[in-house]
Design a protein around this motif. Sequence first.
Motif, mmCIF file in Angstrom:
data_model
loop_
_atom_site.group_PDB
_atom_site.id
_atom_site.type_symbol
_atom_site.label_atom_id
_atom_site.label_comp_id
_atom_site.label_asym_id
_atom_site.label_seq_id
_atom_site.Cartn_x
_atom_site.Cartn_y
_atom_site.Cartn_z
ATOM 1 N N GLY A 35 0.812 -1.207 0.000
ATOM 2 C CA GLY A 35 0.000 0.000 0.000
ATOM 3 C C GLY A 35 0.845 1.257 0.000
ATOM 4 O O GLY A 35 0.516 2.250 -0.659
ATOM 5 N N LEU A 36 1.956 1.221 0.728
ATOM 6 C CA LEU A 36 2.861 2.366 0.757
ATOM 7 C C LEU A 36 3.424 2.627 -0.638
ATOM 8 O O LEU A 36 3.466 3.777 -1.099
ATOM 9 N N VAL A 37 3.854 1.576 -1.311
ATOM 10 C CA VAL A 37 4.407 1.724 -2.664
ATOM 11 C C VAL A 37 3.357 2.312 -3.611
ATOM 12 O O VAL A 37 3.680 3.124 -4.487
ATOM 13 N N ARG A 38 2.090 1.943 -3.399
ATOM 14 C CA ARG A 38 1.018 2.471 -4.251
ATOM 15 C C ARG A 38 0.658 3.914 -3.907
ATOM 16 O O ARG A 38 -0.112 4.554 -4.620
ATOM 17 N N GLY A 39 1.202 4.419 -2.814
ATOM 18 C CA GLY A 39 0.910 5.795 -2.434
ATOM 19 C C GLY A 39 -0.312 5.955 -1.563
ATOM 20 O O GLY A 39 -0.909 7.040 -1.536
ATOM 21 N N GLU A 40 -0.682 4.917 -0.818
ATOM 22 C CA GLU A 40 -1.849 4.986 0.063
ATOM 23 C C GLU A 40 -1.413 5.561 1.414
ATOM 24 O O GLU A 40 -0.635 4.932 2.147
ATOM 25 N N GLU A 41 -1.927 6.734 1.734
ATOM 26 C CA GLU A 41 -1.485 7.427 2.944
ATOM 27 C C GLU A 41 -1.850 6.661 4.213
ATOM 28 O O GLU A 41 -1.163 6.766 5.234
ATOM 29 N N ALA A 42 -2.949 5.905 4.166
ATOM 30 C CA ALA A 42 -3.320 5.097 5.327
ATOM 31 C C ALA A 42 -2.220 4.094 5.664
ATOM 32 O O ALA A 42 -2.016 3.756 6.831
ATOM 33 N N CYS A 43 -1.505 3.638 4.645
ATOM 34 C CA CYS A 43 -0.437 2.662 4.877
ATOM 35 C C CYS A 43 0.804 3.337 5.459
ATOM 36 O O CYS A 43 1.533 2.718 6.244
ATOM 37 N N LEU A 44 1.053 4.583 5.094
ATOM 38 C CA LEU A 44 2.127 5.331 5.747
ATOM 39 C C LEU A 44 1.799 5.498 7.228
ATOM 40 O O LEU A 44 2.669 5.317 8.092
ATOM 41 N N ASP A 45 0.558 5.849 7.520
ATOM 42 C CA ASP A 45 0.118 6.005 8.904
ATOM 43 C C ASP A 45 0.270 4.700 9.669
ATOM 44 O O ASP A 45 0.742 4.666 10.809
ATOM 45 N N THR A 73 12.863 10.587 13.588
ATOM 46 C CA THR A 73 11.766 9.670 13.276
ATOM 47 C C THR A 73 10.822 10.282 12.252
ATOM 48 O O THR A 73 10.418 9.626 11.284
ATOM 49 N N GLN A 74 10.473 11.561 12.460
ATOM 50 C CA GLN A 74 9.616 12.239 11.489
ATOM 51 C C GLN A 74 10.289 12.313 10.124
ATOM 52 O O GLN A 74 9.646 12.119 9.084
ATOM 53 N N GLN A 75 11.590 12.595 10.119
ATOM 54 C CA GLN A 75 12.327 12.679 8.860
ATOM 55 C C GLN A 75 12.354 11.338 8.138
ATOM 56 O O GLN A 75 12.259 11.277 6.910
ATOM 57 N N VAL A 76 12.488 10.250 8.903
ATOM 58 C CA VAL A 76 12.551 8.913 8.307
ATOM 59 C C VAL A 76 11.262 8.589 7.558
ATOM 60 O O VAL A 76 11.286 8.145 6.398
ATOM 61 N N PHE A 77 10.124 8.831 8.191
ATOM 62 C CA PHE A 77 8.867 8.478 7.545
ATOM 63 C C PHE A 77 8.515 9.451 6.411
ATOM 64 O O PHE A 77 7.897 9.047 5.418
ATOM 65 N N ALA A 78 8.952 10.712 6.546
ATOM 66 C CA ALA A 78 8.780 11.641 5.432
ATOM 67 C C ALA A 78 9.617 11.188 4.237
ATOM 68 O O ALA A 78 9.162 11.227 3.083
ATOM 69 N N ALA A 79 10.848 10.740 4.513
ATOM 70 C CA ALA A 79 11.723 10.258 3.440
ATOM 71 C C ALA A 79 11.169 8.969 2.832
ATOM 72 O O ALA A 79 11.252 8.762 1.613
ATOM 73 N N ALA A 80 10.592 8.106 3.670
ATOM 74 C CA ALA A 80 10.007 6.862 3.162
ATOM 75 C C ALA A 80 8.839 7.166 2.224
ATOM 76 O O ALA A 80 8.680 6.522 1.182
ATOM 77 N N TRP A 81 8.052 8.167 2.579
ATOM 78 C CA TRP A 81 6.926 8.534 1.721
ATOM 79 C C TRP A 81 7.415 9.099 0.397
ATOM 80 O O TRP A 81 6.923 8.722 -0.676
ATOM 81 N N GLY A 83 10.272 8.580 -1.026
ATOM 82 C CA GLY A 83 11.035 7.602 -1.797
ATOM 83 C C GLY A 83 10.338 6.262 -1.945
ATOM 84 O O GLY A 83 10.988 5.255 -2.269
ATOM 85 N N ARG A 84 9.020 6.246 -1.734
ATOM 86 C CA ARG A 84 8.288 4.966 -1.738
ATOM 87 C C ARG A 84 8.412 4.213 -3.051
ATOM 88 O O ARG A 84 8.377 2.985 -3.071
ATOM 89 N N ALA A 85 8.588 4.950 -4.155
ATOM 90 C CA ALA A 85 8.674 4.285 -5.456
ATOM 91 C C ALA A 85 9.955 3.472 -5.595
ATOM 92 O O ALA A 85 10.047 2.596 -6.464
ATOM 93 N N THR A 86 10.944 3.754 -4.747
ATOM 94 C CA THR A 86 12.213 3.025 -4.841
ATOM 95 C C THR A 86 12.224 1.760 -3.988
ATOM 96 O O THR A 86 13.152 0.964 -4.093
ATOM 97 N N PHE A 87 11.202 1.588 -3.144
ATOM 98 C CA PHE A 87 11.167 0.411 -2.269
ATOM 99 C C PHE A 87 10.669 -0.793 -3.053
ATOM 100 O O PHE A 87 9.662 -0.725 -3.764
ATOM 101 N N ARG A 88 11.371 -1.913 -2.921
ATOM 102 C CA ARG A 88 10.995 -3.146 -3.590
ATOM 103 C C ARG A 88 10.694 -4.220 -2.532
ATOM 104 O O ARG A 88 11.623 -4.827 -1.984
#
Length: 205
Positions: A35-45, A73-81, A83-88
């Motif tokens: 879900g995160l890779v698809r850009g679903e904000e609920a999955c980031l949460d 911690t905030q920076q990590v999850f912001a960066a994950a959001w 850069g989500r397209a790079t996660f495999r």
Amino acid sequence: MNAHRSTGPCEPDPAPHSTAGTDGGDDAERAIALGLVRGEEACLDAAYRRWGRLVHHLAARTLGDPREAEDVTQQVFAAAWRGRATFRPERGSLPAWLTGITRRKTADALTARTRRTALTASLGAALAHGGRADGEPEAILDRLVVAEELARLPRVQRDVLELAYFADLTQTQIADRTGIPLGTVKSHARRGLRRMRHHLAPAAG
């Protein structure tokens, strides 16, 4: 995280702050990752609630400062959001990916801290031993006063202005570095400068 909550495969999510499933084997972790890779904000949460404590623990263990670890911690999850397209997901687990981002952001925080410490030490040494040439003492004192006033600001305002003043970054670069939206960076900079001017105005009069 304050991401917009929406229904989707990440709801209901695992127990808050759980670190279970770090081997990538459970279905909940996979649902969050996809879900995160698809850009679903609920999955980031959901990822933040599930692994936020783990990220904070790793950062705090290295930094020795829980409040600074909160920023990381905030920076990590912001960066994950961002850069989500790079996660495999097929190449590794989501918590392992977050751990890698945590290491990089923690290293950045340590570098910034070292730079601030070195700057303070060099300014102090120059003031004590080398600040006799025309104009130099005033310039050194100015920087020391600025550093002192920055220390009084709320953490986010201080971090934004330190990056601008000491690291010579533009507001766009600060937004990229911290993951804070550009408009929010500008707002923090304005408020921080306003507070500093208020404190410095009596001394200047």
